[in-house]
Scaffold this active site. Structure first.
Site, PDB file in Angstrom:
ATOM      1  N   LYS A  60       0.820  -1.225   0.000  1.00  0.00           N
ATOM      2  CA  LYS A  60       0.000   0.000   0.000  1.00  0.00           C
ATOM      3  C   LYS A  60       0.844   1.262   0.000  1.00  0.00           C
ATOM      4  O   LYS A  60       1.997   1.261   0.405  1.00  0.00           O
ATOM      5  CB  LYS A  60      -0.968  -0.043   1.181  1.00  0.00           C
ATOM      6  CG  LYS A  60      -2.104  -1.020   0.865  1.00  0.00           C
ATOM      7  CD  LYS A  60      -3.321  -0.856   1.701  1.00  0.00           C
ATOM      8  CE  LYS A  60      -4.407  -1.760   1.122  1.00  0.00           C
ATOM      9  NZ  LYS A  60      -5.451  -2.062   2.072  1.00  0.00           N
TER      10      LYS A  60
ATOM     11  N   ARG B 262      -3.987 -10.356   4.195  1.00  0.00           N
ATOM     12  CA  ARG B 262      -4.340 -10.248   2.771  1.00  0.00           C
ATOM     13  C   ARG B 262      -3.132  -9.709   2.019  1.00  0.00           C
ATOM     14  O   ARG B 262      -2.766  -8.546   2.180  1.00  0.00           O
ATOM     15  CB  ARG B 262      -5.540  -9.308   2.625  1.00  0.00           C
ATOM     16  CG  ARG B 262      -6.055  -9.161   1.218  1.00  0.00           C
ATOM     17  CD  ARG B 262      -7.203  -8.154   1.156  1.00  0.00           C
ATOM     18  NE  ARG B 262      -7.708  -8.022  -0.195  1.00  0.00           N
ATOM     19  CZ  ARG B 262      -7.133  -7.260  -1.125  1.00  0.00           C
ATOM     20  NH1 ARG B 262      -6.072  -6.560  -0.850  1.00  0.00           N
ATOM     21  NH2 ARG B 262      -7.657  -7.212  -2.340  1.00  0.00           N
TER      22      ARG B 262
HETATM   23  N1  PMM Z   1      -7.457  -3.646   0.329  1.00  0.00           N
HETATM   24  C1  PMM Z   1      -7.737  -3.599  -0.981  1.00  0.00           C
HETATM   25  C2  PMM Z   1      -8.858  -4.280  -1.497  1.00  0.00           C
HETATM   26  N2  PMM Z   1      -9.643  -5.015  -0.694  1.00  0.00           N
HETATM   27  N3  PMM Z   1     -10.169  -5.826   1.453  1.00  0.00           N
HETATM   28  C3  PMM Z   1      -9.914  -5.876   2.769  1.00  0.00           C
HETATM   29  N4  PMM Z   1     -10.714  -6.600   3.593  1.00  0.00           N
HETATM   30  N5  PMM Z   1      -8.857  -5.219   3.326  1.00  0.00           N
HETATM   31  C4  PMM Z   1      -8.003  -4.464   2.574  1.00  0.00           C
HETATM   32  O1  PMM Z   1      -7.073  -3.860   3.141  1.00  0.00           O
HETATM   33  C5  PMM Z   1      -8.240  -4.384   1.166  1.00  0.00           C
HETATM   34  C6  PMM Z   1      -9.375  -5.082   0.643  1.00  0.00           C
HETATM   35  C7  PMM Z   1      -6.875  -2.765  -1.891  1.00  0.00           C
HETATM   36  O2  PMM Z   1      -5.696  -3.392  -2.221  1.00  0.00           O
HETATM   37  P1  PMM Z   1      -5.428  -4.056  -3.683  1.00  0.00           P
HETATM   38  O3  PMM Z   1      -5.777  -3.020  -4.711  1.00  0.00           O
HETATM   39  O4  PMM Z   1      -3.996  -4.419  -3.691  1.00  0.00           O
HETATM   40  O5  PMM Z   1      -6.310  -5.251  -3.808  1.00  0.00           O
END
Ligand code: PMM
Length: 293
Positions: A223, A258
Site C-alpha cells: 500500500k 491479505r
Molecule cells: N485492500 C484492498 C482491497 N480489498 N479488502 C480488505 N478486507 N482489506 C483491505 O485492506 C483491502 C481489501 C486494496 O488493495 P489491492 O488493490 O492491492 O487489492
C-alpha cells in the site's frame, strides 16, 4: 478462535491464514491488468495456492483512491469465469471482494465461500441478507466514504475509537440480520480514508479491532503509505515492509493477512507462529532420565 466460512471451519487459535490477492481488474494500484484475462487470473490463483495461500480474495472492481466504480454486470463478467474455473480446480475457500449484494450472491452461487465487503455493510442494504442466507464467511472492513472520495480529506478526532465504534455497529447489524458471529472477521481498513498517521495509529492499536473476540484481517500489502514512509513509488518495491508487517501484526493478534506475495508472507507468518506457539514438550516415559545436553 474459530472462523466459519461456507465450506470450511478454520481454527485460528494457533494458526493464521494467508489470503492471496487476485484482482481481475485493469486498474488496481499494485497489480492492475496482470490478470484481466480469465485464463491468466485462474493460472495466477493456482500459483498463489501452490505458494501457500490458505484462501483467495477475488475482486472485479478496483478500490484504488479515485477509482471509477464499475456496475454489477461488468464486475460479474470479470469475476464469474475466474470463480468457476478455480472452483473446478481447488477446494480452498474463495472470497469475493465486492460491496454489491448482487455480485456477492452470484459469486457464492458459483462456488465462493466468503464475502469481503470493504464497506462493512454500509454500501448495499441487501448484503447482510445475502450473507445470512448463504451462510458465507463475512469480512467487515472500515471504509470512510467511497473509494472515489475516501482520500480527499480524511479527518478523525480519534481514529482508533471511531473505527472501532463503526466495526462494533457493523457487528450488531450483522447479528440483527441473522449472521452467526463465528462467520465474522473485522478489518480496520488500512489506506481506506486514512492518512499516513491514521494508518500508523491503527497499526499500533491492532488488538482493539478483535470485535467481540472475532479475528482481525489486515491488508497492508504494497500500500501507498509504505511508499510514503520509505520514499518509494513502486508498489512492487514494498515487499520487504509488507513481510515485516505480516510478522509483527501476527504477534499483535492478527489472524488473516491479505497479501500479494504469498510465499514470502507465508514464511514470515509461520516463523512468527513457531515462536509464539512452541510445540508441547513430549514428556519422557517414567523412569527415563533425559540425557544432559
Ligand atoms: N485492500 C484492498 C482491497 N480489498 N479488502 C480488505 N478486507 N482489506 C483491505 O485492506 C483491502 C481489501 C486494496 O488493495 P489491492 O488493490 O492491492 O487489492
Amino acid at each position: 478462535m474459530l472462523w466459519r466460512t461456507r465450506s470450511h471451519t478454520f481454527d485460528l487459535t494457533h494458526r493464521g491464514l494467508i489470503m492471496g490477492v487476485l484482482n481481475v481488474t485493469p486498474d488496481s494500484f499494485s497489480d492492475g491488468g496482470q490478470c484481466f484475462d480469465p485464463a491468466a487470473a485462474i493460472a495466477r490463483g493456482l500459483a498463489l495456492i501452490a505458494d501457500g495461500a490458505d484462501l483467495l480474495d477475488i475482486g472485479g472492481e478496483s478500490t484504488r483512491p479515485g477509482a471509477t466504480p464499475v456496475d454489477a454486470a461488468e464486475e460479474l463478467r470479470r469475476i464469474l469465469p475466474v470463480i468457476l474455473g478455480l472452483r473446478a480446480r481447488t477446494s480452498i475457500p474463495l472470497s469475493i471482494d465486492t460491496m454489491k449484494a448482487r455480485v456477492a450472491a452470484a459469486a457464492l452461487h458459483a462456488g465462493a465461500d466468503i464475502i469481503n465487503d470493504i464497506s462493512g455493510l454500509l454500501h448495499d442494504p441487501a448484503m447482510a441478507r445475502v450473507a445470512a442466507e448463504t451462510q458465507a464467511g463475512l469480512v467487515l472492513m472500515h471504509l470512510r466514504g467511497t473509494p472515489r472520495t475516501m482520500q480527499l480529506q480524511p479527518e478523525y478526532t480519534d481514529v482508533v475509537a471511531e473505527v472501532r465504534l463503526r466495526l462494533l455497529a457493523a457487528y450488531d447489524q450483522a447479528l440483527a440480520a441473522g449472521i452467526h458471529p463465528d462467520r465474522l472477521a473485522f478489518d480496520p481498513g488500512i489506506g481506506f480514508g486514512k492518512t499516513l498517521d491514521h494508518n500508523l495509529d491503527l497499526l499500533r492499536a491492532l488488538p482493539s479491532f478483535q470485535i467481540h473476540g472475532r479475528p482481525v484481517l489486515l491488508g497492508v500489502s504494497r500500500k501507498s503509505f509504505l511508499g510514503r514512509l520509505l520514499d518509494n513509488t513502486d508498489p512492487l518495491a514494498r515487499e520487504a515492509p509488507t513481510t515485516a508487517l505480516t510478522a509483527w501484526s501476527r504477534q499483535r493478534g492478527v489472524r488473516i493477512l491479505r497479501v500479494h506475495n504469498v510465499k514470502a508472507n507465508a514464511q514470515a507468518l509461520r516463523m512468527m507462529e513457531a515462536i509464539l506457539h512452541p510445540p508441547e514438550p513430549a514428556s519422557p516415559p517414567s523412569g527415563d532420565v533425559p540425557l544432559p545436553t
